[in-house]
Enzyme design. Sequence first.
Site, mmCIF file in Angstrom:
data_model
loop_
_atom_site.group_PDB
_atom_site.id
_atom_site.type_symbol
_atom_site.label_atom_id
_atom_site.label_comp_id
_atom_site.label_asym_id
_atom_site.label_seq_id
_atom_site.Cartn_x
_atom_site.Cartn_y
_atom_site.Cartn_z
ATOM 1 N N SER A 110 1.049 -1.256 -0.179
ATOM 2 C CA SER A 110 -0.055 -0.263 -0.045
ATOM 3 C C SER A 110 0.250 1.293 -0.131
ATOM 4 O O SER A 110 0.101 2.548 -0.185
ATOM 5 C CB SER A 110 -0.914 0.038 1.501
ATOM 6 N N ASN A 130 -8.714 -0.737 -1.094
ATOM 7 C CA ASN A 130 -8.788 -0.772 -2.382
ATOM 8 C C ASN A 130 -9.097 0.176 -3.465
ATOM 9 O O ASN A 130 -8.272 0.481 -4.256
ATOM 10 C CB ASN A 130 -7.763 -1.519 -2.329
#
Length: 484
Positions: A190, A290
């Site tokens: 991430s 996401n």
Amino acid sequence: MRSLHRHLTSPRTRAASAAAMSLRNVVSMVLVSALLGSSALLAGCSDAGGTLENTGGGAGVGGDAGSGGQDASGGQDAGSGGQDASGGQDAGSGGQDASGGQDAGSGGQDAGGGGDPSGECTEGSTSGANTDPDDPVQQGADRLVSDLKFPAVLVAVGDRDGQTRHYTSGVGDLETEAKVPVDGRLRIGSSSKTFTAVVVLQLVGEGDVDLDAPIETYLPGLVRGDGIDGREITVRQLLQHTSGLPDYDDVLLAEGVFKIQHTYVDPHALLDMALAQPGKAPGSEWAYSNTNYVLAGMIIEKVTGRPLNEEITRRIIERIGLRNTYLPGVGEQGIRGCHPKGYHTDVPGEPLQDITELDPGWGWAAGQVIATPSDLNRFYTALFGGELVEPAQLEELRTTVDAPTMWPGARYGLGVVSTPLSCGGLVWGHGGDIPGYHTRGGVTEDGRVVTVAITVLPYFVFGEEGAEQAYMDVLGLVDTALCE
């Protein structure tokens, strides 16, 4: 990915931990990038002749960043070979060419990292790390291996003067017990979100994107679902995780990672998985997803008319000389150059398996970047030093909201997280979790910078009972590196 931030690996506050980290949620989580919900020849890995690269990395905000500071040589022309990665699917886009197109291997050096193209580390790749056993950072890294049973720990710490110290502990390969390569390449999960956010903010500065415009402006007809309407969600809300959009990895990873380890999933299919779930009202709460960054990547492609990988490579990787950072091409499952192996198990506590080979396509704009710890340090140093976005956009990036399901004190901006330090002030960065690799770190206002990486997701070593403390121990090493 911090779904893999949210599920696979994100530390939770103690009050929320038991409920939030059920096995299904954990396995559903950017990580695979943050995902998913984290770099010149590889600093610390030798070149073909066995000569060590200079490992002095840039730490000073706004300063000449040492090892990352070369001109943008070494970056490939990512424009060639770009392909539409939509896989021919009609993802409800209303005929938009908002495909999550990826080019075939952009960024970085094609053999990479000072190792040979097969990924083997050459002689000297384990040289150059700290040798002082009394160094508090070394002691912290050793404890993560001896007490928490993580396979490997890699740390790069930059000081205000632009000098980098490297630390390693554990083994780079559980089978052969090979040493950990100094500053080896890793999947940064991430932490990739910050790269995507920076490109969006550059487009804002260029007048091509409006943070407060609805995403419908750029992706008309694409975002529709139960409680979901792209006409009501702004670009800012995507980058800040306040869009109310569900996370696609709740569907994708519901049966674990190994089932999809070698499967390419295109961005439109990821969006379909998200839109099959009910959404929440935009702006009603902070919730990591996401899906937000997949849509941000699609906006970049729609506005620029170029593949996302190419834009990140041209606008960031080449611009600040990240010679060991790249985005894998479609179908590329290995890690180029010198790197430690990553490990995973779908059931916490079971024996770890090698998951270094992985198709990261499902991370895409949320979590597919590969880098070294020192390159990641250089990236955050350059960003907060004003080298990548204009002051107005940097101010927007640093405007934060409370992120209650991350770790204590965390606040989320536009693709970045601020965390309080024990010695005062904040560290700015973005954690990264993807099967096999867990990264934490960032940069302070006065130019100290650190990246800590381990080669397993802590949850899958400890399960619910001990995972939260394990995550906090990794964050504790970040604090030690910056405060002691």
